[in-house]
Design an enzyme around this catalytic site. Structure first.
Site, mmCIF file in Angstrom:
data_model
loop_
_atom_site.group_PDB
_atom_site.id
_atom_site.type_symbol
_atom_site.label_atom_id
_atom_site.label_comp_id
_atom_site.label_asym_id
_atom_site.label_seq_id
_atom_site.Cartn_x
_atom_site.Cartn_y
_atom_site.Cartn_z
ATOM 1 N N SER A 127 0.994 -1.613 -0.098
ATOM 2 C CA SER A 127 0.103 0.096 -0.327
ATOM 3 C C SER A 127 1.094 1.282 0.406
ATOM 4 C CB SER A 127 -1.214 -0.156 1.268
ATOM 5 O OG SER A 127 -0.918 1.234 1.602
ATOM 6 N N TYR A 152 -1.537 -1.154 10.892
ATOM 7 C CA TYR A 152 -1.722 -2.376 9.471
ATOM 8 C C TYR A 152 -0.537 -1.725 8.550
ATOM 9 C CZ TYR A 152 -3.578 -2.627 4.499
ATOM 10 O OH TYR A 152 -3.765 -2.063 3.205
ATOM 11 N N LYS A 156 2.012 -4.097 6.762
ATOM 12 C CA LYS A 156 2.791 -3.758 4.946
ATOM 13 C C LYS A 156 3.830 -3.582 4.994
ATOM 14 C CE LYS A 156 -1.833 -4.449 3.329
ATOM 15 N NZ LYS A 156 -1.542 -6.108 2.600
#
Ligand code: NAD
Ligand code: UD1
Length: 346
Positions: A127, A152, A156
């Protein structure tokens, strides 16, 4: 020779379903695993309707290593497209261990099983969040990563690092890490699309639910950013363009590319109010909104430099903002409650 499959983890989800359609249409055989924590197998039924092809699908949790191994025993897998994971930023701040366990732990399990079965090709869903607050614009792949402020985003970043280490340790591995900007819209058929559980966190699913009458009013988070109209600017990319980026990545991996990273974005930024106006224009629906304070953790502006993907993958976006809005609306108005039947009023 037995049939070779692309294993798609998280293939029942928003991006996974669209990628499976494009893979099938490009002639690949696909097997899907998903634990259905944020999806239902109804979405795979819709993929089968669109493509006219059967998609073998299994309810498997990546944290259950034995179940993952069984899939590798059952199918001859040549490559893994890895979408499975949790993605709610706010929840990740409240429940960081759940996010590290699921996203990082699930990926490590997957990589271990891949190694055991000598499957050494992976395409991973990363992302733009790994860039944190941009130091310059547009953001290219050389921009520093890792300064993200939520769990989060860190999962990644950590997964990217893990994949890089695996590739460095064994040169037979190939990995394409794709950093998505803001995927929106839906397949033209209106049969598959984004199906958020509860109140949508992201802008366009919220806008679509206002339009369909499920929510009264959009809240615009901040109108005092240093942007042309004061609202946040992002790089929205049509989900089908994004999905086609994965087919381009398949071709790259077949060249034995080692570990490579690409932004998937359009290179153009639109503000929240640009998006609201574009949606109103494309659909004829009024979107009432109110201005509220900034959302914690948000940045003013981010958009991609998508040149590397264009040069090295031969891929670029072709779908306009208008199409993103029209296609989102077709999906939302045909499926006001997503894949679920309308709740009973009792
Ligand atoms: N949608 C976005 O805006 C966006 C942006 C950047 C990156 N990504 C990443 O792309 C990937 C796909 O995102 P999406 O928008 O399709 O989300 P999604 O929630 O629709 O899809 C993820 C799928 O993974 C499944 N899953 C979750 N944990 C699992 C586990 N332990 N084992 C097996 N399956 C599991 C879910 O049931 C779901 O179907 C995710 O990794 C996400 O972080 C998404
Ligand atoms: C903090 C956060 O959640 N970040 C995630 C969010 O980013 P990102 O913030 O880019 O995406 P969103 O769709 O949540 O928001 C886009 C823009 O719309 C605004 N907005 C959003 C919703 C709303 O109800 N009202 C409103 O005004 C936001 O402030 C932002 O300016 O989605 C990305 C793509 O999935 C993820 O990679 C990011 O990690």
């Amino acid at each position: 020779m037995s049939t070779e499959y692309v294993l798609v983890t998280g293939g029942a989800g928003y991006i996974g379903t669209h990628a499976v359609v494009e893979l099938l249409q490009a002639g690949y055989n696909v097997v899907v695993v998903d634990n259905l924590v944020n999806a239902s197998m109804e979405s795979i039924g819709r993929v089968e309707e669109i493509t006219g092809k059967k998609v073998p699908s299994h309810q498997v949790d990546l944290l259950d290593k034995e179940a993952v191994k069984k899939i590798f025993q059952q199918y001859k897998i040549s490559l893994v497209m890895h979408f499975a994971g949790l993605k709610a930023v706010g929840e990740s701040v409240q429940l960081p261990l759940l996010y590290y366990h699921t996203n990082v732990g699930g990926t490590v399990n997957l990589l271990e099983v891949m190694k055991e079965f000598s499957v050494k090709n992976i395409i991973f869903s990363s992302s733009a969040t790994v860039y944190g607050a941009p130091q310059y614009l547009p953001v290219d792949e050389k921009h520093p990563t890792g300064s993200c402020t939520n769990a989060y985003g860190k999962t990644k970043f950590f997964i990217e690092e893990i994949i890089r280490d695996v590739c460095a340790a064994d040169k037979e591995w190939n990995a394409v890490i794709l950093r998505y900007f803001n995927p929106v819209g839906a397949h033209k058929s209106g049969k598959i699309g984004e199906n958020p559980q509860g109140v949508p966190n992201n802008l366009m699913p919220f806008v679509a639910q206002v339009a369909v009458g499920r929510r009264e009013c959009l809240t615009v988070f901040g109108s005092d950013y240093d942007t042309p109209d004061g609202t946040g600017v992002r790089d929205y990319i049509h989900i089908v363009d994004l999905a086609q980026g994965h087919v381009a990545a398949m071709k790259k991996i077949q060249e034995k590319c080692g570990c490579v990273v690409y932004n998937l974005g359009t290179g153009v930024g639109y503000s929240v109010l640009d998006m609201v106006k574009a949606f109103q224009k494309a659909t004829g629906k009024e979107i009432p909104y109110k201005i509220a304070p900034r959302r914690e953790g948000d940045i003013a502006t981010v958009y991609a430099d998508p040149k590397t993907a264009e040069q090295e993958l031969g891929w670029k976006t072709t779908r306009s903002l208008e199409e993103m809005c029209e296609d989102l609306w077709r999906w939302q108005s045909n499926n006001p409650h997503g894949y679920a039947p309308a709740p009973s009023s009792s």
